[in-house]
Design an enzyme around this catalytic site. Sequence first.
Site, PDB file in Angstrom:
ATOM      1  CD  GLU A 289      -2.679  -1.088   2.604  1.00  0.00           C
ATOM      2  OE1 GLU A 289      -2.562  -0.096   3.370  1.00  0.00           O
ATOM      3  OE2 GLU A 289      -3.305  -2.116   2.914  1.00  0.00           O
TER       4      GLU A 289
ATOM      5  CG  ASP B  42      -0.051   7.027  -1.446  1.00  0.00           C
ATOM      6  OD1 ASP B  42      -1.222   7.359  -1.703  1.00  0.00           O
ATOM      7  OD2 ASP B  42       0.808   7.835  -1.038  1.00  0.00           O
TER       8      ASP B  42
ATOM      9  CG  ASP C  88      -5.696   1.399   2.439  1.00  0.00           C
ATOM     10  OD1 ASP C  88      -5.444   2.510   1.919  1.00  0.00           O
ATOM     11  OD2 ASP C  88      -5.934   1.254   3.658  1.00  0.00           O
TER      12      ASP C  88
ATOM     13  CD  GLU D  60      -3.307   3.877  -1.975  1.00  0.00           C
ATOM     14  OE1 GLU D  60      -3.617   5.078  -2.102  1.00  0.00           O
ATOM     15  OE2 GLU D  60      -2.946   3.382  -0.882  1.00  0.00           O
TER      16      GLU D  60
END
Length: 243
Positions: free
Chosen positions: A57, A61, A130, A133
Site C-alpha cells: 500500500e 500510493d 488501500d 494501491e
Amino acid sequence: MQNFDLTPERTSDTAFELVKKRLGHSFARRELLELALTHSSWANEYACGQEHNERQEFLGDAVLELCVSWELYKRFPTAREGELTKMRSNLVSAVSLAERARDLGLDVFLKLGRGEENQGGRKRDAVLSDALEAVLAAVYEDGGFVAAQKAVARIFAEQWPDRAGDGKASKDYKTRLQEASQQRFGQAPLYTRLASHGPEHSKVFEVSLRLPDGSQFVASGSSCKKAEQQAARDALKTLGHTE
C-alpha cells in the site's frame, strides 16, 4: 454480483485470472498479486507471521500518484499546476479508488479476517482503496513503471476528465453518486447486472442501480461500466444533482 467460491485456494486461482484480465497485466510473479490481495486481518487470523499488503500500500500510493500525474500531464499540456492537482485529487480520492477497486473485483477477492469481514470491511472505501494501491504496487514490482502506467490508464479509462478544471464534471457519475449516497443515506448504492444480449461484437448490457432509500434505476450500455455510469447519472438527476 456474481457468486464465487471464496475458499482461500479457489479465491487465489479465480482472483489471479480475473484481476489479471481486468488490469491488462500478466504477472510473471504471481505471488505479488496474491500478497496484494491479503489484508493484515487475514494474515493475523489465519497465517500468523505471514506477510500482508500494508507495505505494498505504501509503495502503491506513490506509484498511483506518479502514474496519474504523468497521464494528466500528457493529456492537458496547457493546464496549470493547480488545475492538475485538483484533477488528480478527484481521481485518487478514497471514494474514487474504491469504485475502481470494485470494477476490478477486489471487493470479492480480497482476503479478510473474520473480524474485519463481520465489520463490513469488504464494503469499506478505505479498505478497498488501500487494496487497489497494493495491487498497483504489485504491477510495478512485477513489470516496472511502464506496466504500472498502462494499468492505471486502463483502470481510469472512463474517468479521465474531458477538460482541465476542478468542478464536479471532472468526476465520473459513479463516483459522484457514491459520495452523494454516502452523504445522504450513509450507505453506498448497489449495482446489479441484469442481462446482456446481442452478438459478441455489439453486446448490450443492462444493469440495475438501487439506492439505500429503495429507488431503483435501470440502464443499458455497450459495457457494464457504461451502463452503470448511465444509471448513476439518472440517479444523480433524481437526487437533484446537476451535470
